[in-house]
Design an enzyme around this catalytic site. Structure first.
Site, mmCIF file in Angstrom:
data_model
loop_
_atom_site.group_PDB
_atom_site.id
_atom_site.type_symbol
_atom_site.label_atom_id
_atom_site.label_comp_id
_atom_site.label_asym_id
_atom_site.label_seq_id
_atom_site.Cartn_x
_atom_site.Cartn_y
_atom_site.Cartn_z
ATOM 1 N N ASP A 106 8.541 3.144 5.421
ATOM 2 C CA ASP A 106 7.594 3.792 6.327
ATOM 3 C C ASP A 106 8.140 3.899 7.755
ATOM 4 O O ASP A 106 9.321 3.632 8.007
ATOM 5 C CB ASP A 106 6.282 3.006 6.280
ATOM 6 C CG ASP A 106 5.052 3.897 6.331
ATOM 7 O OD1 ASP A 106 5.096 4.956 6.986
ATOM 8 O OD2 ASP A 106 4.030 3.527 5.712
ATOM 9 N N ASP A 162 -0.190 11.687 6.480
ATOM 10 C CA ASP A 162 -0.764 11.224 5.222
ATOM 11 C C ASP A 162 -1.814 12.196 4.675
ATOM 12 O O ASP A 162 -2.645 12.732 5.417
ATOM 13 C CB ASP A 162 -1.422 9.857 5.405
ATOM 14 C CG ASP A 162 -0.412 8.750 5.646
ATOM 15 O OD1 ASP A 162 0.804 9.036 5.623
ATOM 16 O OD2 ASP A 162 -0.837 7.607 5.876
#
Length: 477
Positions: A143, A203
């Protein structure tokens, strides 16, 4: 809560290096399941093993969903004194996951902390990569949270993510490297040489087209905050220009699938979601509660034809040929002093070829709230490609989401839900296609996907010359 640092030794020397060698991992878009979208940081061993078993019991494992991925919060709250990561007994399960026939995935961030505020890997890349390999993991989602300012240019981001890429390769274990920096700093321009997949946007959220200020970027080249709560249509818009950057072994990641998650989208919207991720060669990582799936969800996730398009080796994502705005119908909710919208969504035509050479993909994606009816001249569908004079040839057309004829495929007596669902959709159009795909209705927020295969039949001259296009109640603007 027990915490551990070492597991049984693995003979890593028998493995090829991870993602940089031909024939290694990641040659096709990854398929699997991830804990984050449904459970966030509330995960434990029971949940993970039950979910893995659900993939088996439903038959989705036989459809190609092979990775069981632990996302954030698998790790303990701090490292050991020597810097080694500690993991929680409740979430360390690679041996059991492997014994069930799956590959196991783990998560970290190229920052000081993960997005859930757990220890991350910036500055600990070699140490952590060695731990992942020793513990037997096969996949790393990496991430972008708390990156300490190491972003802002392609060079800076590349250097930060390359360290982990090199560290994973140095372990000797084939670990798929899934880079998750949300498309920041033009990931598609630099990630394909160091990662098997790379996120292209903020996202995803289970909404077809809802605008959300938390996902402020509307195009792939937006320099601002990438954000989250991005709709399906928003991410498709970002994917359209950058499919050309995809190569075998490194794919643009549109984020996890939201099919069956929160029951927030209609059947048509979920079919469109599955289809657009598939034709763009995105990894297909499930984000729903696989322990509690409706037959509808299983059917969408099991469509053999759409999965085969995604997994077709050696071919690139489909290309968007056009995007045409659709005229808005009068909106009765607009007050008399308000301004009526002039457009409402668009109709998009996407096309591409498959590895067989004589098989082509034609997809219509409707983001408008109206059903649209039209004919698609093949010369339009193929105009963006150097396929030769394919628009004048005759084709059989397979409608990927049309209901299949009952009994058209024989199934074993012990067929799983996914095996039964996998033959529920897909049917040939009754007539040979010459010149155009005629009179196609695309449902509001829906999709139509066709596979065209060349035949030896001949087409009448008037068919190949036809460029008729029809609309229902809508009109091009």
């Amino acid at each position: 809560m027990k915490q551990h640092t070492k597991l049984a030794f693995l003979a890593a020397t028998s493995f090829a290096a991870a993602h940089q060698l031909p024939g290694g991992v990641g040659n096709l878009p990854a398929m699997g399941w991830n804990t984050w979208n449904t459970y966030a940081t509330s995960i434990d061993a029971t949940l993970i093993l039950e979910s893995a078993q659900a993939l088996i019991d439903s038959g989705l494992s036989k459809m190609g969903y092979e990775y069981v991925n632990l996302d954030d919060s698998w790790q303990a709250a701090s490292r050991m004194a020597n810097g080694t990561l500690m993991y929680n007994e409740e979430t360390y399960l690679t041996d059991k996951i492997h014994a069930m026939g799956f590959k196991a995935g783990i998560y970290s961030s190229a920052g000081r902390y993960t997005c859930g505020n757990y220890p991350a890997s910036l500055g600990f890349e070699t140490q952590d990569a060695n731990s992942y390999a020793e513990w037997g993991f096969d996949y790393l989602k990496y991430d972008n949270c708390f990156n300490e300012g190491q972003s802002g240019t392609a060079n800076i981001s590349y250097a930060r993510y390359e360290v982990m890429s090199n560290a994973l390769n140095a372990t000797g274990r084939p670990i798929l490297y899934s880079l998750c920096n949300w498309g920041q700093d033009g990931t598609w321009d630099w990630a394909s040489t160091i990662a098997n997949s790379y996120r292209i946007s903020g996202d995803v959220y289970p909404s077809f087209d809802r605008a959300d200020d938390r996902c402020p970027c509307e195009t792939y080249d937006c320099p601002g905050v990438q954000g989250y709560h991005c709709s399906i249509a928003n991410i498709v818009e970002k994917a359209a220009p950058i499919g050309q950057k995809v190569r075998a072994g490194s794919f643009g990641d549109m984020d996890m699938l939201e099919v069956g998650h929160k029951e927030a989208m209609t059947f048509a919207e979920q079919v469109a979601h599955m289809s657009m991720w598939s034709i763009n060669k995105s990894p297909l990582i499930l984000g729903n509660d696989v322990r509690n799936m409706s037959d509808e969800t299983v059917a969408i996730l099991s469509n053999k034809a759409i999965i085969a398009i995604n997994q077709d080796s050696g071919t690139t994502p489909a290309t968007r040929v056009y995007k045409k705005p659709v005229a808005a119908m009068p909106d009765p909710s607009v007050p008399s002093w308000g301004v009526q919208p002039t457009t409402a969504g668009n109709l998009q035509l996407w096309s591409g070829s498959l590895k067989d050479g004589d098989k082509y993909l034609v997809t219509l994606f409707n983001t408008s709230p109206q059903n649209l009816t039209l004919s698609v001249p093949l010369i339009d569908a193929f105009s963006a490609f150097d396929y030769g004079d394919v628009s004048t040839k005759a084709y059989t057309a397979f409608d990927v989401w049309a209901p299949a004829a009952a009994g058209s495929t024989k199934l074993p007596a012990n067929a799983t839900r996914a095996e039964i669902a996998s033959v529920a959709y897909g049917a040939d159009l009754p007539d040979t296609v010459c010149g155009s795909l005629p009179e196609i209705t695309v449902e509001a927020h829906g999709v139509r996907v066709f596979l065209l295969t060349e035949t030896n039949a001949s087409c009448p001259a008037e068919a190949t010359a036809s460029r008729k296009m029809m609309m229902g109640r809508s009109a091009w603007m």
